[in-house]
Design a protein around this motif. Structure first.
Motif, mmCIF file in Angstrom:
data_model
loop_
_atom_site.group_PDB
_atom_site.id
_atom_site.type_symbol
_atom_site.label_atom_id
_atom_site.label_comp_id
_atom_site.label_asym_id
_atom_site.label_seq_id
_atom_site.Cartn_x
_atom_site.Cartn_y
_atom_site.Cartn_z
ATOM 1 N N PRO A 329 0.934 -1.227 -0.108
ATOM 2 C CA PRO A 329 -0.082 0.083 -0.037
ATOM 3 C C PRO A 329 0.764 1.134 0.029
ATOM 4 N N ARG A 330 0.527 2.286 0.260
ATOM 5 C CA ARG A 330 0.794 3.922 0.261
ATOM 6 C C ARG A 330 1.764 3.495 1.586
ATOM 7 N N CYS A 331 2.727 4.595 1.826
ATOM 8 C CA CYS A 331 3.629 4.845 2.917
ATOM 9 C C CYS A 331 2.818 4.917 4.116
ATOM 10 N N PHE A 332 2.959 4.187 5.222
ATOM 11 C CA PHE A 332 2.145 4.533 6.527
ATOM 12 C C PHE A 332 2.547 5.665 7.002
ATOM 13 N N PHE A 333 3.805 6.062 7.217
ATOM 14 C CA PHE A 333 3.883 7.533 7.821
ATOM 15 C C PHE A 333 3.095 8.658 7.013
ATOM 16 N N HIS A 334 3.777 8.884 5.753
ATOM 17 C CA HIS A 334 3.082 9.754 4.721
ATOM 18 C C HIS A 334 2.554 9.279 3.643
ATOM 19 N N PRO A 335 1.488 8.863 3.339
ATOM 20 C CA PRO A 335 0.669 8.213 2.411
ATOM 21 C C PRO A 335 1.094 9.055 0.988
ATOM 22 N N TRP A 346 7.750 -1.440 13.505
ATOM 23 C CA TRP A 346 7.836 0.009 14.201
ATOM 24 C C TRP A 346 7.161 -0.066 15.559
ATOM 25 N N ARG A 347 7.721 0.481 16.600
ATOM 26 C CA ARG A 347 7.057 0.600 17.716
ATOM 27 C C ARG A 347 6.755 2.273 18.285
ATOM 28 N N PRO A 348 5.475 2.229 18.298
ATOM 29 C CA PRO A 348 4.978 3.506 18.656
ATOM 30 C C PRO A 348 5.415 4.130 19.955
ATOM 31 N N LEU A 349 5.689 5.407 20.068
ATOM 32 C CA LEU A 349 6.107 5.892 21.422
ATOM 33 C C LEU A 349 5.344 5.759 22.362
ATOM 34 N N GLY A 350 6.117 5.158 23.527
ATOM 35 C CA GLY A 350 4.996 4.751 24.874
ATOM 36 C C GLY A 350 4.490 3.457 24.901
ATOM 37 N N ARG A 351 4.846 2.615 23.820
ATOM 38 C CA ARG A 351 4.209 1.364 23.634
ATOM 39 C C ARG A 351 5.256 0.475 23.523
ATOM 40 N N ARG A 352 5.068 -0.996 23.899
ATOM 41 C CA ARG A 352 5.937 -1.965 24.147
ATOM 42 C C ARG A 352 5.574 -2.678 22.662
ATOM 43 N N ASP A 353 4.645 -2.871 22.109
ATOM 44 C CA ASP A 353 4.354 -3.911 21.106
ATOM 45 C C ASP A 353 4.532 -3.137 19.732
ATOM 46 N N ARG A 354 4.923 -3.869 18.591
ATOM 47 C CA ARG A 354 5.442 -3.255 17.589
ATOM 48 C C ARG A 354 4.447 -3.581 16.358
ATOM 49 N N LEU A 355 4.290 -2.629 15.626
ATOM 50 C CA LEU A 355 3.540 -2.767 14.433
ATOM 51 C C LEU A 355 4.057 -3.262 13.187
ATOM 52 N N ASP A 356 3.564 -3.899 12.094
ATOM 53 C CA ASP A 356 4.328 -4.154 10.807
ATOM 54 C C ASP A 356 3.559 -3.511 9.910
ATOM 55 N N PRO A 387 0.171 13.529 14.593
ATOM 56 C CA PRO A 387 0.755 12.314 13.626
ATOM 57 C C PRO A 387 -0.894 11.833 13.646
ATOM 58 N N TYR A 388 -1.309 11.739 12.209
ATOM 59 C CA TYR A 388 -2.788 11.108 12.058
ATOM 60 C C TYR A 388 -3.168 10.006 12.647
ATOM 61 N N PHE A 389 -2.127 8.998 12.926
ATOM 62 C CA PHE A 389 -2.123 7.830 13.549
ATOM 63 C C PHE A 389 -2.238 7.671 15.013
ATOM 64 N N VAL A 397 -10.800 6.816 10.128
ATOM 65 C CA VAL A 397 -10.711 5.599 9.276
ATOM 66 C C VAL A 397 -9.242 5.504 8.910
ATOM 67 N N TRP A 398 -8.483 6.535 8.778
ATOM 68 C CA TRP A 398 -6.973 6.426 8.437
ATOM 69 C C TRP A 398 -6.055 5.917 9.510
ATOM 70 N N ALA A 399 -6.472 6.341 10.792
ATOM 71 C CA ALA A 399 -5.692 6.058 11.875
ATOM 72 C C ALA A 399 -5.979 4.485 11.948
ATOM 73 N N ALA A 400 -7.139 3.932 11.775
ATOM 74 C CA ALA A 400 -7.532 2.579 12.042
ATOM 75 C C ALA A 400 -6.980 1.833 10.987
ATOM 76 N N THR A 401 -6.755 2.109 9.685
ATOM 77 C CA THR A 401 -6.450 1.269 8.688
ATOM 78 C C THR A 401 -4.767 1.542 8.197
ATOM 79 N N GLY A 402 -4.249 2.650 8.644
ATOM 80 C CA GLY A 402 -2.866 3.153 8.351
ATOM 81 C C GLY A 402 -2.685 3.315 6.794
ATOM 82 N N TYR A 403 -3.812 3.669 6.271
ATOM 83 C CA TYR A 403 -3.835 3.892 4.580
ATOM 84 C C TYR A 403 -3.532 2.342 3.944
ATOM 85 N N GLY A 404 -3.750 1.522 4.430
ATOM 86 C CA GLY A 404 -3.656 0.131 4.122
ATOM 87 C C GLY A 404 -2.321 -0.826 4.571
#
Length: 421
Positions: A329-335, A346-356, A387-389, A397-404
């Motif tokens: 899909p398009r770039c997660f950080f800046h589509p 990638w691990r969001p600031l303040g969280r222990r789990d990582r996102l793919d 940041p939108y996420f 809906v964009w925070a929920a989907t990460g633009y794909g």
């Protein structure tokens, strides 16, 4: 060309257009190329049969015989090099921006994972820009930039300049060759990429009603940006501090341009779905659904995040038509960076789990170097820019989907519709 300097140039252009619209005919400043929706696809189709695309406007500069020479040269390299030589002007199908041209062509070649693209520069007709996916393995950006600074290409025509750029890309020492090419440039030939504060202040302080500002101020500022672009942009210096008025003007111009691009992309997808045959296009219904959703989001779009969502939906629909559902899909950080080049943890600031997440090469490099990537922002419930996420998934809906990256944009929209019933 440097994103920082292009942003300054965009600001200058936006300010000039805003002033000129007090006397110009309505709509003249934002004329759009009527061929826009299909221009990128025509180029991509041509590149499937030949690695060199030359617009008719450059037929004399790069005649068929020279095109064939370039084709043979490219094939000898064994690299996935494509060349697009096309005039770029403000208001055309790519809004005069080589980055937009490159991203559009890349999006329309989804089956070509590795791609080296050499294009004409949107700001200087005798210059070239280089791009490479999924990584700058062959130092393409610097190699193509170096071609324009060599003594042997000082007076070279477009065909010879392109041939030299191909040669330097194949050599694989682009950064070294670029640094060698510019090391002897003195201050007059290579001015700083950072304009002085007085120029920026002049751009911000204009309040209308002064013909002298238009006659003198804008040309001076534009010249400063042009000189910076020619000699200093590729040094990748940080952008200077610019007054808030300039940022606001640039953002408004960016949103207007993005809306026009989104409208063109939705129209192009609609035309593609109408031309498709259900019996030979398994993903046609998916594409039709994405087209309908993109049109709805476009009609209700309230800013850059929604307009970026339109592009994400269009890309999903286009991938469904071409049978490339597994494409990134398009770039997660800046589509608005375009289609992602790879997926990474990638691990969001303040969280222990990582996102793919799927990221473009620019953002991947930032993460690798422990730098914060450029992110698309939105406004939270308190009116802050974040940041939108970081918005709650139930609100965006964009925070929920990460633009794909997290789930398909269309699936996210459909899920919201089901919950709303």
């Amino acid at each position: 060309m440097s994103t920082d300097v292009k942003r300054v140039t965009t600001v200058l252009t936006a300010l000039l257009l805003a002033a000129l619209t007090t006397t110009a005919s309505p709509g003249a400043a934002w004329a759009v190329d009527s061929a826009g929706p299909s221009a990128g696809q025509r180029i991509a189709n041509a590149l499937r049969t030949s690695p060199v695309y030359v617009d008719e406007a450059y037929a004399d500069a790069v005649p068929p015989s020279r095109q064939r020479q370039l084709e043979r040269q490219i094939r000898r390299t064994g690299l996935p090099i494509k060349v697009v030589l096309r005039p770029l002007t403000k208001g055309d199908a790519f809004d005069g921006d080589s980055d937009v041209l490159a991203g559009t062509v890349r999006d329309r070649l989804p089956d070509q994972r590795e791609l080296v693209l050499i294009t004409t520069d949107g700001d200087f007709a005798d210059s070239l820009d280089g791009y490479e996916w999924p990584a700058d393995t062959h130092q393409t950006r610097d190699a193509v930039a170096a071609a324009g600074f060599l003594d042997e290409t000082r007076d070279a025509g477009l065909a010879d300049l392109t041939g030299k750029a191909v040669e330097l890309v194949a050599e694989g020492r682009g950064t070294e060759r670029y640094e060698e090419a510019i090391k002897d440039l003195d201050g007059s030939a290579a001015p700083s990429a950072t304009p002085d504060d007085s120029a920026a202040t002049s751009a911000a302080s204009y309040s209308g009603g002064s013909a002298w500002w238009l006659l003198i101020g804008v040309p001076v500022l534009a010249l400063a940006a042009a000189l910076a672009a020619r000699g200093g942009i590729r040094s990748r210096k940080a952008a200077p501090a610019v007054p808030q008025l300039v940022f606001a003007t640039a953002r408004a111009a960016d949103e207007a341009e993005l809306r026009r691009r989104a409208e063109a992309e939705v129209l192009a997808l609609g035309e593609a779905t109408q031309a498709a045959d259900l019996s030979t296009t398994p993903g046609l219904q998916h594409a039709l659904d994405a087209y309908a959703a993109a049109g709805t989001v476009l009609d209700e779009a309230r800013g850059l995040p929604d307009l970026a969502g339109v592009l994400a939906l269009v890309q999903e629909g286009r991938d469904a038509l071409t049978g490339t559902d597994e494409a990134l899909p398009r770039c997660f950080f800046h589509p608005l960076h375009g289609r992602a080049a790879l997926r990474t943890g990638w691990r969001p600031l303040g969280r222990r789990d990582r996102l793919d997440v799927a990221v473009c090469q620019e953002c991947a490099d930032a993460l690798r170097d422990r730098r914060a990537p450029e992110v698309l922002t939105d406004t939270d419930a308190d009116g802050r820019t974040v940041p939108y996420f970081e918005l709650p998934a139930e609100r965006s809906v964009w925070a929920a989907t990460g633009y794909g990256s997290l789930t398909a944009p269309l699936a996210g929209i459909n899920s919201r519709r089901i919950r709303a019933r």
